[in-house]
Design a protein around this motif. Structure first.
Motif, PDB file in Angstrom:
ATOM      1  N   GLY A 201      14.042  81.089  31.751  1.00  0.00           N
ATOM      2  CA  GLY A 201      14.822  80.246  30.854  1.00  0.00           C
ATOM      3  C   GLY A 201      15.507  81.010  29.736  1.00  0.00           C
ATOM      4  O   GLY A 201      15.523  82.242  29.692  1.00  0.00           O
ATOM      5  N   LEU A 202      16.061  80.254  28.826  1.00  0.00           N
ATOM      6  CA  LEU A 202      16.819  80.762  27.690  1.00  0.00           C
ATOM      7  C   LEU A 202      16.002  81.758  26.879  1.00  0.00           C
ATOM      8  O   LEU A 202      14.831  81.502  26.585  1.00  0.00           O
ATOM      9  CB  LEU A 202      17.225  79.582  26.803  1.00  0.00           C
ATOM     10  CG  LEU A 202      17.963  79.912  25.509  1.00  0.00           C
ATOM     11  CD1 LEU A 202      19.397  80.326  25.823  1.00  0.00           C
ATOM     12  CD2 LEU A 202      17.948  78.705  24.587  1.00  0.00           C
TER      13      LEU A 202
ATOM     14  N   GLU B  48      21.584  70.579  23.236  1.00  0.00           N
ATOM     15  CA  GLU B  48      21.042  71.667  24.057  1.00  0.00           C
ATOM     16  C   GLU B  48      20.452  72.700  23.099  1.00  0.00           C
ATOM     17  O   GLU B  48      20.898  72.805  21.977  1.00  0.00           O
ATOM     18  CB  GLU B  48      22.150  72.295  24.903  1.00  0.00           C
ATOM     19  CG  GLU B  48      22.648  71.387  26.008  1.00  0.00           C
ATOM     20  CD  GLU B  48      21.593  71.064  27.041  1.00  0.00           C
ATOM     21  OE1 GLU B  48      20.753  71.945  27.341  1.00  0.00           O
ATOM     22  OE2 GLU B  48      21.583  69.932  27.525  1.00  0.00           O
ATOM     23  N   PRO B  49      19.460  73.429  23.510  1.00  0.00           N
ATOM     24  CA  PRO B  49      18.888  73.468  24.852  1.00  0.00           C
ATOM     25  C   PRO B  49      17.786  72.430  25.027  1.00  0.00           C
ATOM     26  O   PRO B  49      17.152  72.005  24.067  1.00  0.00           O
ATOM     27  CB  PRO B  49      18.293  74.868  24.925  1.00  0.00           C
ATOM     28  CG  PRO B  49      17.832  75.140  23.530  1.00  0.00           C
ATOM     29  CD  PRO B  49      18.876  74.477  22.649  1.00  0.00           C
ATOM     30  N   HIS B  50      17.578  72.048  26.270  1.00  0.00           N
ATOM     31  CA  HIS B  50      16.460  71.172  26.616  1.00  0.00           C
ATOM     32  C   HIS B  50      15.177  72.013  26.550  1.00  0.00           C
ATOM     33  O   HIS B  50      15.174  73.180  26.938  1.00  0.00           O
ATOM     34  CB  HIS B  50      16.663  70.616  28.028  1.00  0.00           C
ATOM     35  CG  HIS B  50      15.537  69.762  28.505  1.00  0.00           C
ATOM     36  ND1 HIS B  50      15.200  68.568  27.914  1.00  0.00           N
ATOM     37  CD2 HIS B  50      14.661  69.947  29.516  1.00  0.00           C
ATOM     38  CE1 HIS B  50      14.164  68.040  28.546  1.00  0.00           C
ATOM     39  NE2 HIS B  50      13.821  68.863  29.525  1.00  0.00           N
TER      40      HIS B  50
ATOM     41  N   GLY C 290      17.412  70.917  21.345  1.00  0.00           N
ATOM     42  CA  GLY C 290      17.982  71.639  20.220  1.00  0.00           C
ATOM     43  C   GLY C 290      18.248  70.693  19.056  1.00  0.00           C
ATOM     44  O   GLY C 290      18.413  69.493  19.233  1.00  0.00           O
ATOM     45  N   VAL C 291      18.271  71.262  17.863  1.00  0.00           N
ATOM     46  CA  VAL C 291      18.531  70.492  16.644  1.00  0.00           C
ATOM     47  C   VAL C 291      19.761  71.090  15.977  1.00  0.00           C
ATOM     48  O   VAL C 291      19.828  72.303  15.761  1.00  0.00           O
ATOM     49  CB  VAL C 291      17.322  70.540  15.688  1.00  0.00           C
ATOM     50  CG1 VAL C 291      17.631  69.843  14.384  1.00  0.00           C
ATOM     51  CG2 VAL C 291      16.096  69.934  16.359  1.00  0.00           C
ATOM     52  N   GLY C 292      20.704  70.230  15.653  1.00  0.00           N
ATOM     53  CA  GLY C 292      21.937  70.697  15.028  1.00  0.00           C
ATOM     54  C   GLY C 292      22.671  69.547  14.397  1.00  0.00           C
ATOM     55  O   GLY C 292      22.138  68.844  13.555  1.00  0.00           O
ATOM     56  N   ARG C 293      23.870  69.300  14.863  1.00  0.00           N
ATOM     57  CA  ARG C 293      24.718  68.263  14.266  1.00  0.00           C
ATOM     58  C   ARG C 293      24.715  66.940  15.006  1.00  0.00           C
ATOM     59  O   ARG C 293      25.179  65.941  14.488  1.00  0.00           O
ATOM     60  CB  ARG C 293      26.137  68.792  14.161  1.00  0.00           C
ATOM     61  CG  ARG C 293      26.199  69.963  13.192  1.00  0.00           C
ATOM     62  CD  ARG C 293      27.615  70.240  12.773  1.00  0.00           C
ATOM     63  NE  ARG C 293      27.571  71.016  11.554  1.00  0.00           N
ATOM     64  CZ  ARG C 293      27.985  72.253  11.456  1.00  0.00           C
ATOM     65  NH1 ARG C 293      28.478  72.855  12.494  1.00  0.00           N
ATOM     66  NH2 ARG C 293      27.908  72.883  10.309  1.00  0.00           N
ATOM     67  N   THR C 294      24.227  66.937  16.252  1.00  0.00           N
ATOM     68  CA  THR C 294      24.156  65.696  17.008  1.00  0.00           C
ATOM     69  C   THR C 294      22.735  65.519  17.536  1.00  0.00           C
ATOM     70  O   THR C 294      21.959  66.471  17.591  1.00  0.00           O
ATOM     71  CB  THR C 294      25.151  65.679  18.186  1.00  0.00           C
ATOM     72  OG1 THR C 294      24.812  66.731  19.091  1.00  0.00           O
ATOM     73  CG2 THR C 294      26.579  65.837  17.717  1.00  0.00           C
TER      74      THR C 294
END
Length: 110
Positions: A50-51, A38-40, A30-34
């Motif tokens: 899966g998701l 997640e998710p892998h 996943g791409v966000g603030r860190t």
């Protein structure tokens, strides 16, 4: 209506069809603030599992294809990854956002 397993299965199918080994231990995220949220996003998977993929999700899809098979080693520095047999390997990454209008490849050159 897709699921993460659909993405993972597609990566595996493309790599295997071309005769490549696949690094199944590493993958996208996943791409966000860190970094590496997640998710892998596995490089191998089963369709329909899966998701559930939903609008707003942003992921980096990172296939790892290896010319000599699936085995790899990690150097003593804990960071460098090499194929176990010394063959060539390729790792690429694209970041994809799921929007109300469909997926958008954010890292596409166009």
């Amino acid at each position: 209506g897709g699921r993460m397993g659909d993405v993972s299965a597609a990566i595996g199918q493309v790599g295997r069809a071309a005769g490549y080994g696949i690094n199944a231990d590493f993958g996208g995220h996943g791409v966000g603030r860190t970094m590496h949220e997640e998710p892998h996003v596995p490089n191998l998977g089963r369709p329909g599992t899966g998701l559930k993929l939903k609008t707003g999700l942003v992921v980096a899809i990172e296939p790892w294809f290896m010319a000599g098979g699936d085995d790899y080693v990690v150097d003593d520095d804990g960071w460098t990854i090499r194929t176990a047999d010394g063959s060539l390997a390729a790792h690429a990454e694209h970041t994809v956002a799921l929007t109300p209008d469909g997926p958008v490849v954010l890292t596409a050159r166009d």
